[in-house]
Write an enzyme that holds these catalytic residues in place. Structure first.
Site, short mmCIF file in Angstrom:
data_model
loop_
_atom_site.label_atom_id
_atom_site.label_comp_id
_atom_site.label_asym_id
_atom_site.label_seq_id
_atom_site.Cartn_x
_atom_site.Cartn_y
_atom_site.Cartn_z
N CYS A 146 -1.02 8.48 6.80
CA CYS A 146 -2.35 8.15 6.28
C CYS A 146 -3.30 7.84 7.44
O CYS A 146 -2.91 7.26 8.45
CB CYS A 146 -2.28 6.96 5.33
SG CYS A 146 -1.44 7.31 3.78
N CYS B 20 0.84 -1.20 0.00
CA CYS B 20 0.00 0.00 0.00
C CYS B 20 0.87 1.25 0.00
O CYS B 20 0.65 2.18 -0.79
CB CYS B 20 -0.93 0.00 1.21
SG CYS B 20 -2.20 1.28 1.18
N CYS B 21 1.88 1.28 0.86
CA CYS B 21 2.79 2.42 0.91
C CYS B 21 3.57 2.57 -0.39
O CYS B 21 3.79 3.68 -0.87
CB CYS B 21 3.78 2.26 2.07
SG CYS B 21 3.08 2.56 3.70
N CYS C 222 7.51 4.02 5.77
CA CYS C 222 6.65 3.83 4.59
C CYS C 222 7.43 3.26 3.43
O CYS C 222 6.85 2.61 2.55
CB CYS C 222 6.00 5.15 4.19
SG CYS C 222 7.16 6.39 3.55
#
Length: 244
Positions: A200, A119-120, A226
């Protein structure tokens, strides 16, 4: 000479020249001499971002500022960004976002829950890497007091063919607080609510420990970064860097 040698020489120059320099002096050198016109500031517009943004704006408000809008940020972060851009007169803030593949790989926006690294990568690392291709140097806001191995950060290091500069490497929380006070800089809106570090929304919580600055990031996932500060040389296209 190879790009690797060029970068090594540039780092040796910066580290040697700025053994005891202030953060402002480091930035002045990078932005007006060593990498003039070829440097970007990467900013999250997070809880401590105002310090570097203010310093850079005072030297050259037209410096490109790269901001990753992952699509999962707090509304407070976006509003803080807009407030700081107006306050400091920044004229080249570039908002980056994930590529089209994010819709295919994260259709329900739950990728963070089972593969936070991916996702990062899609939301932050990949967009930033592409945006940095036009630069030879980038500035980041890491600080020694953040912990997680950041206590001994160098002020300059290699990032593939690029030079990565960390002007606040030697700063502690006290210096950050003092700079905010002296220059009357606004804090991120979530700071007073216990969010010492903000990323986030799904992966950020209030800090569990006030002495552990990043304890609210990816809590319980065994993840502390991240990915934008992890080694990337093997994934970076190589080109001959100029500078110094």
């Amino acid at each position: 000479m190879t790009a690797e040698v060029d970068v090594s020489q540039a780092i040796d120059y910066l580290v040697g020249r700025h053994v005891s320099s202030t953060a402002e002096a480091i930035l002045e050198d990078v932005l007006t001499r060593a990498y003039k016109g070829r440097t970007a500031l990467v900013s999250s517009f997070g809880t401590e971002a105002a310090v570097l943004l203010h310093m850079v704006a005072n030297i050259d408000a037209s410096t490109p500022v790269l901001f990753m809008d992952t699509g999962r940020l707090f509304g407070e972060t976006l509003r803080h960004r807009d407030k700081m851009v107006e306050r400091l007169g920044l004229t080249d803030v570039r908002t980056l976002g994930p590529e089209k593949e994010i819709a295919r790989e994260d259709p329900d926006m739950m990728l963070f829950s089972h593969d936070p690294d991916r996702c990062c990568y899609l939301r932050k690392v990949l967009p930033l890497r592409k945006a940095l291709e036009e630069f030879d140097c980038w500035i980041n806001g890491r600080k020694g007091h953040h912990g997680e191995g950041r206590e001994a950060l160098p002020i300059a290091e290699a990032d593939g063919y690029m030079v990565k500069v960390t002007p606040l490497a030697r700063w502690g929380a006290e210096e950050v607080e003092a700079y905010h006070a002296v220059h009357d800089l606004p804090r991120h809106p979530l700071w007073e609510d216990g969010f010492l570090s903000v990323g986030c929304m799904p992966c950020t919580d209030r800090a569990a420990n006030s002495s552990d600055f990043r304890s609210g990031r990816w809590a319980g996932k065994g993840k502390t970064e991240c990915g934008i500060h992890l080694p990337t040389a093997s994934a970076m296209p190589m080109k001959k860097a100029q500078g110094c």
